[in-house]
Design a protein around this motif. Structure first.
Motif, PDB file in Angstrom:
ATOM      1  N   LEU A 167       0.834  -1.209   0.000  1.00  0.00           N
ATOM      2  CA  LEU A 167       0.000   0.000   0.000  1.00  0.00           C
ATOM      3  C   LEU A 167       0.864   1.252   0.000  1.00  0.00           C
ATOM      4  N   ALA A 168       1.968   1.229   0.729  1.00  0.00           N
ATOM      5  CA  ALA A 168       2.868   2.390   0.744  1.00  0.00           C
ATOM      6  C   ALA A 168       3.426   2.653  -0.655  1.00  0.00           C
ATOM      7  N   LEU A 169       3.846   1.579  -1.354  1.00  0.00           N
ATOM      8  CA  LEU A 169       4.367   1.736  -2.707  1.00  0.00           C
ATOM      9  C   LEU A 169       3.285   2.277  -3.634  1.00  0.00           C
ATOM     10  N   GLN A 170       2.092   1.699  -3.540  1.00  0.00           N
ATOM     11  CA  GLN A 170       0.994   2.145  -4.404  1.00  0.00           C
ATOM     12  C   GLN A 170       0.648   3.611  -4.137  1.00  0.00           C
ATOM     13  N   LYS A 179      14.342   2.236   3.654  1.00  0.00           N
ATOM     14  CA  LYS A 179      13.500   2.753   4.749  1.00  0.00           C
ATOM     15  C   LYS A 179      13.565   4.275   4.771  1.00  0.00           C
ATOM     16  N   PRO A 180      12.548   4.960   4.227  1.00  0.00           N
ATOM     17  CA  PRO A 180      11.417   4.402   3.474  1.00  0.00           C
ATOM     18  C   PRO A 180      11.846   4.044   2.067  1.00  0.00           C
ATOM     19  N   GLY A 181      11.072   3.189   1.429  1.00  0.00           N
ATOM     20  CA  GLY A 181      11.374   2.722   0.092  1.00  0.00           C
ATOM     21  C   GLY A 181      10.882   1.305  -0.073  1.00  0.00           C
ATOM     22  N   ASP A 182      11.061   0.730  -1.255  1.00  0.00           N
ATOM     23  CA  ASP A 182      10.467  -0.581  -1.536  1.00  0.00           C
ATOM     24  C   ASP A 182      11.510  -1.643  -1.842  1.00  0.00           C
ATOM     25  N   ASN A 183      12.768  -1.397  -1.546  1.00  0.00           N
ATOM     26  CA  ASN A 183      13.804  -2.349  -1.952  1.00  0.00           C
ATOM     27  C   ASN A 183      14.587  -2.830  -0.742  1.00  0.00           C
ATOM     28  N   TYR A 184      14.425  -4.121  -0.433  1.00  0.00           N
ATOM     29  CA  TYR A 184      15.210  -4.706   0.649  1.00  0.00           C
ATOM     30  C   TYR A 184      16.710  -4.630   0.360  1.00  0.00           C
ATOM     31  N   ASN A 185      17.085  -4.695  -0.905  1.00  0.00           N
ATOM     32  CA  ASN A 185      18.497  -4.790  -1.281  1.00  0.00           C
ATOM     33  C   ASN A 185      19.077  -3.463  -1.764  1.00  0.00           C
ATOM     34  N   ALA A 186      18.441  -2.366  -1.430  1.00  0.00           N
ATOM     35  CA  ALA A 186      18.982  -1.063  -1.829  1.00  0.00           C
ATOM     36  C   ALA A 186      20.320  -0.828  -1.136  1.00  0.00           C
ATOM     37  N   THR A 187      21.262  -0.256  -1.872  1.00  0.00           N
ATOM     38  CA  THR A 187      22.575   0.064  -1.326  1.00  0.00           C
ATOM     39  C   THR A 187      22.780   1.583  -1.438  1.00  0.00           C
ATOM     40  N   THR A 188      23.980   2.040  -1.178  1.00  0.00           N
ATOM     41  CA  THR A 188      24.265   3.474  -1.246  1.00  0.00           C
ATOM     42  C   THR A 188      25.569   3.731  -1.972  1.00  0.00           C
ATOM     43  N   ALA A 189      25.643   4.903  -2.564  1.00  0.00           N
ATOM     44  CA  ALA A 189      26.885   5.394  -3.166  1.00  0.00           C
ATOM     45  C   ALA A 189      27.500   6.409  -2.219  1.00  0.00           C
ATOM     46  N   ALA A 190      28.791   6.275  -1.972  1.00  0.00           N
ATOM     47  CA  ALA A 190      29.482   7.197  -1.066  1.00  0.00           C
ATOM     48  C   ALA A 190      29.789   8.503  -1.793  1.00  0.00           C
ATOM     49  N   GLY A 191      29.765   9.596  -1.047  1.00  0.00           N
ATOM     50  CA  GLY A 191      30.042  10.913  -1.616  1.00  0.00           C
ATOM     51  C   GLY A 191      30.990  11.710  -0.740  1.00  0.00           C
ATOM     52  N   GLN A 192      31.094  12.975  -1.050  1.00  0.00           N
ATOM     53  CA  GLN A 192      31.979  13.889  -0.336  1.00  0.00           C
ATOM     54  C   GLN A 192      31.154  15.032   0.252  1.00  0.00           C
TER      55      GLN A 192
END
Length: 566
Positions: free
Chosen positions: A168-171, A453-466
């Motif tokens: 429901l959150a995604l929808q 969190k929040p979001g719909d992907n259990y496997n979401a990762t991140t890109a490091a920045g400066q």
């Protein structure tokens, strides 16, 4: 003079050390600006005494060279006392090459007035960005889309949905993205923590959803059949569609146009119809999610009568606007993304098409995550991305149920209203710019894939920045330091010149006793009388008429001997 040179030397050393350093790196109780003022004031004060002495000494040399008007004594004395007298001396002597040292010293007296204002401008503290290396900066990305909402039931076998509240959150986010309200598009996860003022990321690639929309009103073909009186059914087909399953006839839209006579006995005429057709990823191998085709009547949607070639009156459909949008899985490469603590600017984005290359079933030996998933490969780079099969099947079907809608003309039909629809999104689609709707949905889905969190992907990762923070820096404006340095250097040169020029003269400087002892010679007492009182003005007029030269007699006595300037 030595104190002035030392002060300027210390100032030059100070400026060279503080130029370009953060203001926070200055750890002394006195601020740099105050220290600069102290040094320049000390240098200026140290120059006043030798300059005044040199000007006073030069007046004796001035009168020893040849006969001069006696008011020259007053000019030199006034110049040794301040800027106004120096200006008058410059005015009277500036164009006499043989006495340039005295006007030069007088010029320095005037230039000393500018040292304090210049000192105030020598440094400024602009705010600049500095790298912040002790905080972690993150921006969401994804190589594997393991949907939280379209979640496969591991125990029930492949293809069954695990009920959950994340769907429901995604929808809801998809609907918000479709409506296009300001700030309604879901933003991907990013973290630009305090005290960072700005965060940046280099190029990175993430799985996403791409969409494109086009006005195909001129390409669509209409085939209309009427009932001969008040109704007209038109089938609109779009040639060249390659994004649908081979057995799908969804490239045709049927619009019902009716004149709707008063009384409402005929079916209502259509104003708008949209149809989302599920894509053919598995058939073609491409990453098609689906297509949205819409037909919108211009005006009131009523067909009109026109005369055909035989002279009969036939119904003609209303003019229409037809749009086609295509959604697909894609890889998105983001360049120069930036963010503040609350706002993300994604920067330029380049998308790459994906091909379906393999399917890993639930329970397979190579399946390390559990649910069935599909692997897509970038055509351009060969990079692989994985998407759970449940979302590959469920998302297109949900978009079909959401975006497939019909809006009827209801002026004469009060029984046709929004209360009959589960979700009255058709009215929004009809009155919106569909290109904005499509891009809003695609951006929302992409950002949901990049977030957990929040979001719909259990496997979401991140890109490091400066991270960067703003802080004031000390910037030396060297142009403003040229005045004090130049004045001190020129003063030293003129001081040496004065010593050389007056080396044959006794060191009398501004001595009043010397003026009394070196009395006038060659004038009668009557010639020294003035009319009326001895005022400054009367004495000055008298002195302008008197010309004398400083000479020594045979006994070494110095006298101001009457002479002529001619």
């Amino acid at each position: 003079m030595a104190l002035g040179l030392v002060s300027m030397g210390l100032l030059a050393f100070l400026l060279s050390k503080i130029d370009g350093i953060p203001l926070a790196a200055w750890n002394y109780s006195i601020v740099p600006q105050s220290l600069i003022v102290v040094l320049t004031t000390t240098g200026k004060t140290a120059l006043l005494v030798p300059i005044a002495s040199c000007i006073s000494q030069l007046k004796w040399q001035y009168f020893a060279e040849k006969p001069r008007r006696l008011n020259g004594f007053q000019l030199f004395d006034d110049a040794s006392r301040g800027p106004w007298g120096s200006v008058l001396l410059i005015w009277h002597l500036a164009f006499r090459a043989h006495v340039l040292v005295a006007p030069g010293l007088a010029s320095i007296t005037v230039l000393l007035l500018g040292i304090d204002p210049s000192a105030q401008q020598i440094i400024k503290t602009p705010v600049k960005e500095s790298p912040l290396n002790n905080v972690s900066v993150a921006l969401g990305k994804a190589d594997f889309y393991f949907s939280k909402g379209f979640l496969e039931n591991f125990d029930g076998g492949s293809g069954t949905w695990q009920p959950n509240s994340d769907l429901l959150a995604l929808q809801s986010h998809i609907i918000n993205g479709a409506t296009g309200a300001t700030g309604s598009v879901f933003q991907p996860y990013f973290d630009c923590p305090e005290p960072a003022a700005r965060c940046t990321w280099g190029a990175f690639t993430s799985l996403g959803v791409c969409a494109e929309s086009n006005d195909i009103s001129r390409d669509a073909v209409a085939n209309c059949i009427g009932d001969g009186s008040s109704s007209l059914n038109c089938t609109y087909s779009v040639p060249g569609r390659d994004d649908l399953p081979s057995d799908d006839n969804g490239d045709m839209m049927v619009m019902q146009w009716n004149t709707e006579p008063l009384g409402g006995e005929s079916p209502p005429t259509m104003l708008f119809q949209s149809l989302f057709q599920v894509g053919n990823s598995e058939d073609s191998g491409f990453g098609h999610i689906g297509s949205l085709i819409s037909v919108k009547a211009r005006g009131d949607g009523y067909p009109t009568y026109k005369q055909n070639a035989t002279g009969s009156q036939v119904l003609d459909p209303p003019p229409t606007e037809i749009y086609l949008a295509k959604f697909r899985w894609c890889a998105k490469t983001y360049h120069n993304a930036t963010a503040s603590q609350k706002r993300l600017i994604p920067g330029p984005v380049i998308s790459q098409d994906l091909n379906l290359t393999q399917r890993i079933d639930i329970g397979s030996a190579g399946n390390l995550i559990g649910p069935t998933y599909n692997t897509y490969t970038s055509n351009a780079t060969g990079t692989m991305f994985n998407i759970t099969n449940m979302v590959s099947l469920g998302l297109p079907n949900y978009l079909s149920s959401l975006l497939t809608t019909t809006v009827y003309h209801n002026i004469y039909r009060p029984d046709i209203g929004p209360d009959k629809a589960l979700l009255a999104i058709g009215f929004t689609l009809m009155n919106s710019n569909l290109s904005h709707v499509v891009s809003g949905i695609a951006e929302t889905l992409t950002n949901q894939i990049r977030s957990n969190k929040p979001g719909d992907n259990y496997n979401a990762t991140t890109a490091a920045g400066q991270a960067f923070f703003t802080e004031p820096y000390i910037e030396v404006q060297w142009i403003y330091s040229t005045l004090p340095f130049s004045v001190v250097l020129l003063s030293a040169i003129l001081l040496v010149s004065t010593v050389i020029i007056t080396r044959q003269q006794p060191l009398l400087k501004h001595s009043s006793i010397a003026l009394l002892v070196n009395r006038l010679q060659g004038w009668d007492d009557e010639e020294l009388d003035v009319d009326g009182m001895q005022t400054l003005e009367n004495l000055d007029r008298l002195a302008k008429r008197m010309e004398a030269r400083l000479e020594e007699d045979n006994n070494g006595r110095r006298r101001l001997v009457r002479g002529s300037c001619d």
